[in-house]
Scaffold this motif. Structure first.
Motif, mmCIF file in Angstrom:
data_model
loop_
_atom_site.group_PDB
_atom_site.id
_atom_site.type_symbol
_atom_site.label_atom_id
_atom_site.label_comp_id
_atom_site.label_asym_id
_atom_site.label_seq_id
_atom_site.Cartn_x
_atom_site.Cartn_y
_atom_site.Cartn_z
ATOM 1 N N TYR A 113 -4.618 14.468 -5.840
ATOM 2 C CA TYR A 113 -4.177 13.066 -5.238
ATOM 3 C C TYR A 113 -3.559 13.102 -3.916
ATOM 4 O O TYR A 113 -4.278 12.086 -3.321
ATOM 5 N N VAL A 125 -5.553 10.518 -1.739
ATOM 6 C CA VAL A 125 -4.796 9.562 -0.566
ATOM 7 C C VAL A 125 -5.769 9.015 0.359
ATOM 8 O O VAL A 125 -6.031 8.248 1.021
ATOM 9 N N ILE A 162 -0.043 4.720 4.082
ATOM 10 C CA ILE A 162 -1.178 4.677 2.653
ATOM 11 C C ILE A 162 -0.657 6.426 2.833
ATOM 12 O O ILE A 162 -0.123 6.952 2.227
ATOM 13 N N GLY A 221 1.698 8.847 0.966
ATOM 14 C CA GLY A 221 1.246 10.134 0.061
ATOM 15 C C GLY A 221 2.139 11.581 0.532
ATOM 16 O O GLY A 221 2.383 11.986 -0.147
ATOM 17 N N GLU A 226 2.351 5.979 -7.523
ATOM 18 C CA GLU A 226 1.008 6.124 -8.798
ATOM 19 C C GLU A 226 1.577 8.072 -8.766
ATOM 20 O O GLU A 226 1.153 8.168 -10.049
ATOM 21 N N THR A 279 0.827 3.316 -2.846
ATOM 22 C CA THR A 279 0.155 5.163 -3.097
ATOM 23 C C THR A 279 1.129 5.664 -3.440
ATOM 24 O O THR A 279 0.725 7.002 -3.844
ATOM 25 N N GLU A 286 0.889 -0.843 0.592
ATOM 26 C CA GLU A 286 0.126 0.064 0.159
ATOM 27 C C GLU A 286 0.462 1.449 0.107
ATOM 28 O O GLU A 286 0.433 2.472 -0.490
ATOM 29 N N ARG A 328 -8.616 6.212 -0.262
ATOM 30 C CA ARG A 328 -7.266 5.203 0.626
ATOM 31 C C ARG A 328 -6.978 4.933 1.919
ATOM 32 O O ARG A 328 -7.494 3.393 2.452
#
Length: 313
Positions: free
Chosen positions: A221, A225, A244, A248, A201, A198, A194, A228
């Motif tokens: 973005y 995040v 996560i 981010g 991407e 994260t 994860e 998620r």
């Protein structure tokens, strides 16, 4: 390529005679850097092809022959992949190509060789690194895998760069690999995965989008995040939620490489996110931060109507 396993494991492989050469890295360099060591070695040996093959795969005996034959029959092809099947369900397809839709910021993975998108995007499908056959000319023109990714999404980046350089891609239906999926860094939803997905991407889309799309993606973005994080919380996956958030945060400040050096957002920012955003109408916040005003209005109206109906009852 031994990428940081226990010394005895590398010794066993080397002593088995199954591999002509065993390259040993200084530790777990990640998928991208580990593959790059092998790619550099192969280029130094004047190899025409390099096959990046995951260690959690079982291959059909004719797989490599089918891949090379397809590559030799078309000079335009730079990257090839077999159809990737589920190891535990051999008739179920995991991967038959990925459509990279840059304007739509989507990368749907196809799980059928008969899907209309397979024909519509022939020669332009991004390929997984699970069993990726790479022609030497591709590496000579675009370079090696981007090691900033460490693991995950680097194969998509490599595919897009190859296609931008004029190479076509091919999923070879006659070639098959059976993939256990997630044996190295954990299955779907594992905290490490994860974190990397994260973070990576952000690197992928800010690399390959241009102009306004790239600029506006940075604003979209953070809400992505948050969604998620919320999904992980609703499934009781506290570790995944934390990873996560770290992914981010590291993406926004440009920290790449291994998850072992992951950062954490400042305590005041974490408190605001947890108490004011995730703790109070989080999906509404996600839409608001993403600039989805239509979605915000629709959500507010839905809640008002529900409240009115409840009072009438």
């Amino acid at each position: 390529m031994d990428n940081g396993s226990a010394p005895s494991e590398a010794d066993q492989i080397e002593g088995s005679g199954l591999a002509g050469t065993v390259l040993r890295g200084p530790g777990n360099l990640g998928y991208a850097a580990g593959c790059n060591l092998g790619i550099r070695h192969a280029i130094g040996q004047n190899a025409d092809y390099m096959w990046l093959l995951n260690n959690d795969t079982i291959i059909d005996p004719d797989c490599l022959d089918a891949l090379v034959t397809a590559g030799e029959n078309d000079d335009r092809i730079g990257l090839l992949s077999p159809v990737v099947y589920e190891y535990l369900s051999p008739h179920a397809i995991q991967f038959a190509g990925t459509v990279v839709d840059l304007p739509g910021e989507r990368r749907p993975t196809l799980t059928s060789t008969d899907h209309p998108a397979v024909l519509a995007n022939e020669g332009r499908l991004a390929l997984w690194g699970t069993a990726l056959l790479v022609k030497r000319r591709v590496v000579e023109k675009i370079g090696i895998l981007d090691e900033r990714y460490f693991a995950y999404v680097e194969d998509m980046d490599f595919s897009v760069r190859a296609m931008a350089a004029g190479f076509s891609t091919r999923v070879v239906r006659e070639a098959a690999v059976f993939h256990k999926h997630g044996s190295s860094l954990g299955s779907q939803g594992s905290p490490i995965r994860e974190y990397l997905v994260t973070r990576n991407e952000y690197l992928f889309w800010t690399t390959h989008l241009a102009g306004w799309r790239r600029f506006s993606y940075r604003m979209r973005y953070a809400p992505w995040v948050l969604r998620r994080m919320l999904d992980a919380r609703l499934h009781g996956e506290e570790s995944a939620e934390e990873y996560i958030a770290s992914g981010g945060w590291d993406a926004l400040r440009g920290r790449w490489g291994s998850w072992e050096q992951r950062g954490r957002a400042p305590a005041p920012l974490r408190a605001i996110v947890n108490r004011c955003v995730l703790g109070w109408h989080p999906y509404l916040w996600a839409r608001l931060l993403a600039g989805d005003l239509r979605g915000v209005v629709a959500e507010v109206l839905r809640r008002v109507l529900a409240l009115v109906r409840k009072r009438r009852e």
